[in-house]
Design a protein around this motif. Structure first.
Motif, mmCIF file in Angstrom:
data_model
loop_
_atom_site.group_PDB
_atom_site.id
_atom_site.type_symbol
_atom_site.label_atom_id
_atom_site.label_comp_id
_atom_site.label_asym_id
_atom_site.label_seq_id
_atom_site.Cartn_x
_atom_site.Cartn_y
_atom_site.Cartn_z
ATOM 1 N N GLU A 255 58.122 -0.490 -65.291
ATOM 2 C CA GLU A 255 59.318 -1.275 -65.541
ATOM 3 C C GLU A 255 58.992 -2.370 -66.539
ATOM 4 O O GLU A 255 57.830 -2.668 -66.788
ATOM 5 C CB GLU A 255 59.812 -1.906 -64.227
ATOM 6 C CG GLU A 255 60.241 -0.869 -63.201
ATOM 7 C CD GLU A 255 60.660 -1.548 -61.909
ATOM 8 O OE1 GLU A 255 60.627 -2.796 -61.861
ATOM 9 O OE2 GLU A 255 61.013 -0.833 -60.963
ATOM 10 N N PRO A 256 60.004 -2.987 -67.165
ATOM 11 C CA PRO A 256 59.731 -4.100 -68.085
ATOM 12 C C PRO A 256 58.921 -5.176 -67.397
ATOM 13 O O PRO A 256 59.086 -5.445 -66.214
ATOM 14 C CB PRO A 256 61.137 -4.604 -68.455
ATOM 15 C CG PRO A 256 62.024 -3.428 -68.216
ATOM 16 C CD PRO A 256 61.420 -2.680 -67.067
ATOM 17 N N VAL A 257 58.048 -5.788 -68.154
ATOM 18 C CA VAL A 257 57.176 -6.809 -67.593
ATOM 19 C C VAL A 257 57.972 -8.054 -67.246
ATOM 20 O O VAL A 257 58.770 -8.539 -68.034
ATOM 21 C CB VAL A 257 56.070 -7.178 -68.617
ATOM 22 C CG1 VAL A 257 55.195 -8.287 -68.072
ATOM 23 C CG2 VAL A 257 55.244 -5.942 -68.941
ATOM 24 N N ASN A 258 57.751 -8.571 -66.056
ATOM 25 C CA ASN A 258 58.416 -9.802 -65.641
ATOM 26 C C ASN A 258 57.472 -10.965 -65.895
ATOM 27 O O ASN A 258 56.386 -11.020 -65.329
ATOM 28 C CB ASN A 258 58.761 -9.746 -64.143
ATOM 29 C CG ASN A 258 59.805 -8.695 -63.839
ATOM 30 O OD1 ASN A 258 60.714 -8.484 -64.625
ATOM 31 N ND2 ASN A 258 59.643 -8.009 -62.715
ATOM 32 N N ASN A 259 57.872 -11.877 -66.772
ATOM 33 C CA ASN A 259 57.053 -13.056 -67.017
ATOM 34 C C ASN A 259 57.053 -13.927 -65.769
ATOM 35 O O ASN A 259 58.080 -14.182 -65.166
ATOM 36 C CB ASN A 259 57.599 -13.853 -68.206
ATOM 37 C CG ASN A 259 57.460 -13.076 -69.492
ATOM 38 O OD1 ASN A 259 56.429 -12.451 -69.735
ATOM 39 N ND2 ASN A 259 58.488 -13.084 -70.309
ATOM 40 N N VAL A 260 55.858 -14.387 -65.391
ATOM 41 C CA VAL A 260 55.732 -15.139 -64.155
ATOM 42 C C VAL A 260 55.879 -16.616 -64.449
ATOM 43 O O VAL A 260 55.004 -17.226 -65.049
ATOM 44 C CB VAL A 260 54.376 -14.858 -63.482
ATOM 45 C CG1 VAL A 260 54.247 -15.655 -62.202
ATOM 46 C CG2 VAL A 260 54.237 -13.371 -63.215
ATOM 47 N N THR A 261 56.993 -17.213 -64.061
ATOM 48 C CA THR A 261 57.198 -18.652 -64.181
ATOM 49 C C THR A 261 57.797 -19.150 -62.881
ATOM 50 O O THR A 261 58.556 -18.447 -62.225
ATOM 51 C CB THR A 261 58.168 -18.995 -65.335
ATOM 52 O OG1 THR A 261 59.376 -18.242 -65.168
ATOM 53 C CG2 THR A 261 57.539 -18.660 -66.671
ATOM 54 N N VAL B 40 48.428 -20.083 -68.334
ATOM 55 C CA VAL B 40 48.122 -21.494 -68.085
ATOM 56 C C VAL B 40 48.409 -21.804 -66.617
ATOM 57 O O VAL B 40 49.489 -21.482 -66.119
ATOM 58 C CB VAL B 40 48.978 -22.424 -68.977
ATOM 59 C CG1 VAL B 40 48.598 -23.883 -68.742
ATOM 60 C CG2 VAL B 40 48.836 -22.064 -70.438
ATOM 61 N N SER B 41 47.453 -22.401 -65.943
ATOM 62 C CA SER B 41 47.682 -22.843 -64.563
ATOM 63 C C SER B 41 47.211 -24.290 -64.418
ATOM 64 O O SER B 41 46.179 -24.671 -64.966
ATOM 65 C CB SER B 41 46.943 -21.940 -63.562
ATOM 66 O OG SER B 41 45.543 -22.052 -63.722
ATOM 67 N N LYS C 72 51.118 -25.560 -57.191
ATOM 68 C CA LYS C 72 50.458 -25.036 -58.382
ATOM 69 C C LYS C 72 51.493 -24.624 -59.426
ATOM 70 O O LYS C 72 52.481 -23.973 -59.118
ATOM 71 C CB LYS C 72 49.583 -23.843 -58.010
ATOM 72 C CG LYS C 72 48.750 -23.301 -59.164
ATOM 73 C CD LYS C 72 47.843 -22.178 -58.694
ATOM 74 C CE LYS C 72 46.975 -21.636 -59.830
ATOM 75 N NZ LYS C 72 46.081 -20.550 -59.352
ATOM 76 N N TYR C 73 51.249 -25.005 -60.671
ATOM 77 C CA TYR C 73 52.122 -24.627 -61.791
ATOM 78 C C TYR C 73 51.467 -23.478 -62.548
ATOM 79 O O TYR C 73 50.286 -23.543 -62.893
ATOM 80 C CB TYR C 73 52.322 -25.821 -62.720
ATOM 81 C CG TYR C 73 52.983 -25.485 -64.042
ATOM 82 C CD1 TYR C 73 54.360 -25.390 -64.160
ATOM 83 C CD2 TYR C 73 52.212 -25.252 -65.182
ATOM 84 C CE1 TYR C 73 54.959 -25.092 -65.383
ATOM 85 C CE2 TYR C 73 52.799 -24.954 -66.403
ATOM 86 C CZ TYR C 73 54.174 -24.874 -66.499
ATOM 87 O OH TYR C 73 54.765 -24.570 -67.688
#
Length: 389
Positions: A180-186, A228-229, A237-238
């Motif tokens: 499936e399309p990649v889901n950006n993790v934010t 970036v974390s 955690k960001y």
């Protein structure tokens, strides 16, 4: 609090440091808890409960953070959830902990392939194949990577007939059809604002996070990934992990942590214009046949009026310098400025006097403190005592 209430909370055996007489029992307790969590995580994975598996592996990692297999197994669960950027991060950590772990290379290669980072995927598969030559899966994956790399090179080397002064670089989706399309993790509610601007040769991403310790920031790069974390103790955690608009050169990327922001410089593979920071299958990129490398002003893709970013950057630096602090913070800033502007002898004098006096004397005169040991000078009404270890 139950075991799943928060992945940031420490397990019971990590909350109470063991005494010397009970250290062995404490160690066995932690190992037992980690083993139970891993067993439950594997059961959840078999039952296709991949989110639960990721959660359980995360809890086990809190107890046993140097176990490469835990990161490798969590990477596999993330792949099943199509969280490919997290899977790459987990696989990289597993490889860092144990470079002889073939599973980690297999998971990294699989995740990178689904992110269309075929060269990185091939490199991972080749490393795994060198460890276990009898495992045919690596050879099959390497062939898939070679085919996709060849197709990608053909597309880049064949210009569109309609192109005149611009070359059309259209990227087709070469990942397996079942993905499936990649889901950006934010995060659902981002803690920090970010924006970007670009030059012909690089993209500059700015995350506006104030007062973040350097040890709390982790930045990783892939062919087309930025990860970036920001993990400050006691805070949520960001995580910012976009699939980038174009490919970058990881070795040439760098970042800088300032008092008010984190500035990340991404080196472009090609001098193309990024119409957005994140990748989109529907976007066709036009690359100019003549690209100026002079002092060209950055282009900012935005519907808002153009900002004078040079002026804004100068203003931010001035605010950082003129920032008014109180108490110890102001004193520390004053000493940092002295140290940063000082010559080598002055720095040596400051370091030697501070250490030898147990933090009670700070001298900038190397001729005075270099020839003798600096004695501590406690404030009036106080007594200086040395700690014994």
């Amino acid at each position: 609090m139950n075991a799943r209430s928060s992945t940031n909370s420490l397990p019971l055996c990590e909350q109470t440091p063991p005494s010397s007489s009970s250290s062995r029992g404490f160690f066995l307790c932690c190992k037992s808890m980690a083993s139970d969590l891993v067993t439950k995580a594997k059961e959840a994975f078999i039952d296709d409960h991949f989110e639960l598996a990721v959660d359980l592996y995360s809890q086990a990692i809190l107890i046993d953070p140097t176990n490469a297999d835990l990161f490798s197994d969590r990477a596999q669960a993330n792949i099943k959830l199509h969280n490919f950027t997290e899977a790459v991060s987990d696989a990289n950590k597993a490889i860092e902990l144990d470079r002889s772990n073939p599973k980690a290379y297999l998971r990294k290669g699989t995740a990178c392939f689904n992110l269309e980072e075929y060269q990185t995927a091939k490199t991972a598969f080749e490393a795994g194949a060198a460890l276990v030559p009898e495992d045919k899966r690596f050879g099959e994956w390497i062939k898939k990577c070679d085919n996709c790399i060849a197709e990608e090179n053909d597309e880049l080397s064949t210009p569109s007939p309609a192109a005149t002064s611009a070359e059309v670089v259209a990227k087709t989706d070469a990942a397996p059809k079942e993905t499936e399309p990649v889901n950006n993790v934010t995060p659902a509610k981002p803690k920090y604002r970010h924006e970007f601007y670009q030059k012909p040769e690089e993209v500059v991403v700015t995350i506006f996070a104030k007062g973040i310790p350097a040890e709390s920031v982790t930045v990783n790069y892939g062919e087309q990934i930025l990860s970036v974390s920001i993990d400050v103790p006691g805070e949520e955690k960001y995580v910012f992990q976009p699939r980038l608009f174009g490919k970058i050169v990881p070795a040439n990327c760098k970042y800088n942590i300032l008092s008010t922001k984190i500035e990340i410089r991404l080196a472009k593979v090609e001098p193309i214009h990024w119409t957005s920071l994140e990748f989109n299958n529907n976007i066709v990129v036009a690359r100019s046949s003549i690209v100026s490398t002079g002092n060209r002003r950055p282009v900012y893709p935005s519907s808002k009026p153009t900002k004078d970013w040079d002026k804004l950057e100068a203003q931010v630096k001035k605010e950082e310098k003129d920032e008014k602090l109180d108490g110890d913070a102001a004193l520390n800033k004053f000493f940092r400025e002295i140290y940063s502007d000082a010559d080598e002898d002055t720095r040596r004098a400051m370091s030697k006097s501070f250490v030898e006096s147990n933090g009670t004397v700070l001298s900038t005169n190397w001729k005075e403190v270099g020839a003798k040991e600096v004695e501590g000078t406690p404030p009036d009404g106080m007594e200086l005592k040395k700690w014994e270890y």
